[in-house]
Design an enzyme around this catalytic site. Structure first.
Site, PDB file in Angstrom:
ATOM      1  N   ASP A 110      -0.610   4.278   0.912  1.00  0.00           N
ATOM      2  CA  ASP A 110      -1.125   5.234   1.899  1.00  0.00           C
ATOM      3  C   ASP A 110      -0.390   5.062   3.232  1.00  0.00           C
ATOM      4  O   ASP A 110       0.165   4.002   3.525  1.00  0.00           O
ATOM      5  CB  ASP A 110      -2.643   5.081   2.090  1.00  0.00           C
ATOM      6  CG  ASP A 110      -3.070   3.687   2.531  1.00  0.00           C
ATOM      7  OD1 ASP A 110      -2.430   2.706   2.081  1.00  0.00           O
ATOM      8  OD2 ASP A 110      -4.006   3.564   3.339  1.00  0.00           O
ATOM      9  N   GLU A 155      -5.255   0.926   2.619  1.00  0.00           N
ATOM     10  CA  GLU A 155      -4.992  -0.179   3.544  1.00  0.00           C
ATOM     11  C   GLU A 155      -5.154   0.279   4.973  1.00  0.00           C
ATOM     12  O   GLU A 155      -5.686  -0.433   5.806  1.00  0.00           O
ATOM     13  CB  GLU A 155      -3.578  -0.729   3.340  1.00  0.00           C
ATOM     14  CG  GLU A 155      -3.374  -2.131   3.935  1.00  0.00           C
ATOM     15  CD  GLU A 155      -2.981  -2.121   5.401  1.00  0.00           C
ATOM     16  OE1 GLU A 155      -3.067  -3.184   6.030  1.00  0.00           O
ATOM     17  OE2 GLU A 155      -2.595  -1.069   5.940  1.00  0.00           O
ATOM     18  N   HIS A 181       0.828  -1.204   0.000  1.00  0.00           N
ATOM     19  CA  HIS A 181       0.000   0.000   0.000  1.00  0.00           C
ATOM     20  C   HIS A 181       0.863   1.256   0.000  1.00  0.00           C
ATOM     21  O   HIS A 181       1.955   1.274   0.576  1.00  0.00           O
ATOM     22  CB  HIS A 181      -0.977   0.020   1.182  1.00  0.00           C
ATOM     23  CG  HIS A 181      -0.341   0.001   2.547  1.00  0.00           C
ATOM     24  ND1 HIS A 181       0.000   1.147   3.217  1.00  0.00           N
ATOM     25  CD2 HIS A 181       0.004  -1.015   3.370  1.00  0.00           C
ATOM     26  CE1 HIS A 181       0.514   0.847   4.392  1.00  0.00           C
ATOM     27  NE2 HIS A 181       0.540  -0.474   4.523  1.00  0.00           N
ATOM     28  N   HIS A 218       3.563   3.667  12.630  1.00  0.00           N
ATOM     29  CA  HIS A 218       2.457   4.509  13.123  1.00  0.00           C
ATOM     30  C   HIS A 218       2.903   5.485  14.211  1.00  0.00           C
ATOM     31  O   HIS A 218       2.077   6.178  14.800  1.00  0.00           O
ATOM     32  CB  HIS A 218       1.270   3.667  13.626  1.00  0.00           C
ATOM     33  CG  HIS A 218       0.595   2.866  12.539  1.00  0.00           C
ATOM     34  ND1 HIS A 218      -0.727   2.478  12.597  1.00  0.00           N
ATOM     35  CD2 HIS A 218       1.053   2.388  11.360  1.00  0.00           C
ATOM     36  CE1 HIS A 218      -1.041   1.790  11.509  1.00  0.00           C
ATOM     37  NE2 HIS A 218       0.027   1.711  10.748  1.00  0.00           N
TER      38      HIS A 218
HETATM   39 ZN   LIG Z   1       1.061  -1.221   6.437  1.00  0.00          ZN
END
Ligand SMILES: [Zn+2]
Length: 379
Positions: free
Chosen positions: A67, A132, A65, A347
């Site tokens: 994003d 995703e 992905h 993240h």
């Molecule tokens: Zn990921």
């Protein structure tokens, strides 16, 4: 251009879900130059890309992905999240680990592979989505449903998510647990705290029932999966006033479950427990993901051997962690595993990855392709 440069180019695109920036056009133009046939599958504001080299079986798929999750407070970053920065051999930026590095490595590996083996056996494909980290409704799942049947016969798939734990190369994910969430409301009757006989206290009613649910031993897991686990995430009741018995209690929970369970079995057991306590309740269920498992075989061996050759490490197979788009590919009957850089900073602010690991990841993907798609070639 090597993997580091491509990763930096992708990080410069602030592609927070579902935005893709120019990521997929950068990817498409590179793969096109290497002889891949490109098909775009846009749905709503989500961009998806399918690319294929070769027409025969077996079909090997790289899945990823473009994003990323939002950067959060910019001030907390040592370096601006969308200005890739290399310091002491670490590359910083949003997507450095999850997963622009993985996407760049699979592209560089495939470019090198088709240049060296223009007549490789089977086919190589890419499925890249910009949905995703979000709802994952208009991404991988929808592309798979819209592919022509010749593209749906996927034999092997590697998802390039960051799976390494302490050392690069130590962990391959060969499955994921399922995820089921519930929003429970227990109804009572509001009243004055000094007149409890005129009210019905949902807090008191909830204690025993929720305790029983917490104590359920769902299963003991198995060789591939940890035991199924239920966790309450939110619980709320009360009007704020100290002299009022509230009218309802709300509790949110989530289960990460192994293939020993089904969502239906779990729902029944929880609802029956609440009925045993004669509660007046309702539950809003959300089934986030079904579990999947790829048993050790040709694909896991091809990847493990490549990891060992490049890093000297024997990777472990694991099914821990959150959900991923692997669950959608697994439904097609393909062998699906996930492998990528260290996931410690994903993240988070100051997301980063080692430049050395990036180079090694590219070699590992390249050698995995060699192990799977050159066997029938005459040397
Ligand atoms: Zn990921």
């Amino acid at each position: 251009m090597d993997t580091l440069e491509l990763t930096q180019q992708l990080i410069r695109e602030p592609s927070v879900t579902p935005n893709d920036g120019a990521c997929q056009s950068i990817i498409a133009s590179r793969l096109e130059k290497s002889g891949f046939t490109i098909t775009q599958y846009p749905f709503g504001n989500v961009k998806n890309l399918w690319a294929r080299h070769g027409t025969t079986a077996p079909l090997f798929l790289f899945c990823g992905h473009t994003d990323v999750v939002p950067p959060g407070p910019i001030d907390a970053w040592k370096y601006p999240p969308f200005e890739p920065t290399v310091i002491d051999g670490q590359l910083y930026g949003r997507g450095a680990a999850d997963m622009k590095s993985g996407v760049a490595a699979m592209i560089c590996a495939a470019e090198k592979f088709v240049a060296k083996y223009p007549h490789h056996s089977g086919s190589i494909a890419f499925l890249i989505t910009s949905d995703e980290e979000g709802d994952a409704i208009d991404g991988t799942q929808k592309v798979l449903a819209n592919l022509p049947s010749s593209d749906q016969a996927i034999d092997y798939c590697i998802v390039g998510e960051a799976t390494s734990d302490k050392k690069f190369g130590d962990t391959i994910k060969n499955g994921r647990r399922g995820s089921l969430s519930g929003k429970l409301t227990i109804h009572g009757k509001q009243g004055h705290i000094a007149y409890p006989h005129l009210a019905d206290n949902p807090i008191h009613r909830a204690f025993m029932a929720l305790h029983t649910i917490c104590e359920i031993n769902w299963d003991n897991g198995d060789e591939h999966f940890p035991p199924t686990s239920l966790q309450f995430s939110n619980i709320h009741s009360g009007t704020g006033a100290g002299n009022v018995i509230p009218g309802k209690l709300e509790a949110h929970f989530n289960l990460r479950y192994s293939p020993k369970q089904t969502a239906e079995k779990i729902r029944d057991r929880i609802e029956n427990t609440l009925k045993d306590y004669q509660l007046n309740f309702e539950i809003q269920w959300t089934h986030g993901a079904e579990p999947f498992i790829t048993h050790p075989g040709k694909l896991t061996v091809a990847l493990s051997d490549a990891i060992k050759k490049t890093t000297g490490i024997s990777a472990e197979l694991s099914t821990t962690g959150g959900t991923s788009d692997g669950r959608f590919i697994a439904k097609t009957g393909a062998q699906v595993i996930e492998f990528g850089v260290i996931n410690q900073s994903i993240h988070q602010v100051n997301e980063n990855t080692s430049v050395k690991d990036l180079t090694q990841l590219t070699s590992i993907y390249f050698e995995t392709l060699e192990n799977l798609l050159t066997q029938s070639l005459s040397e």
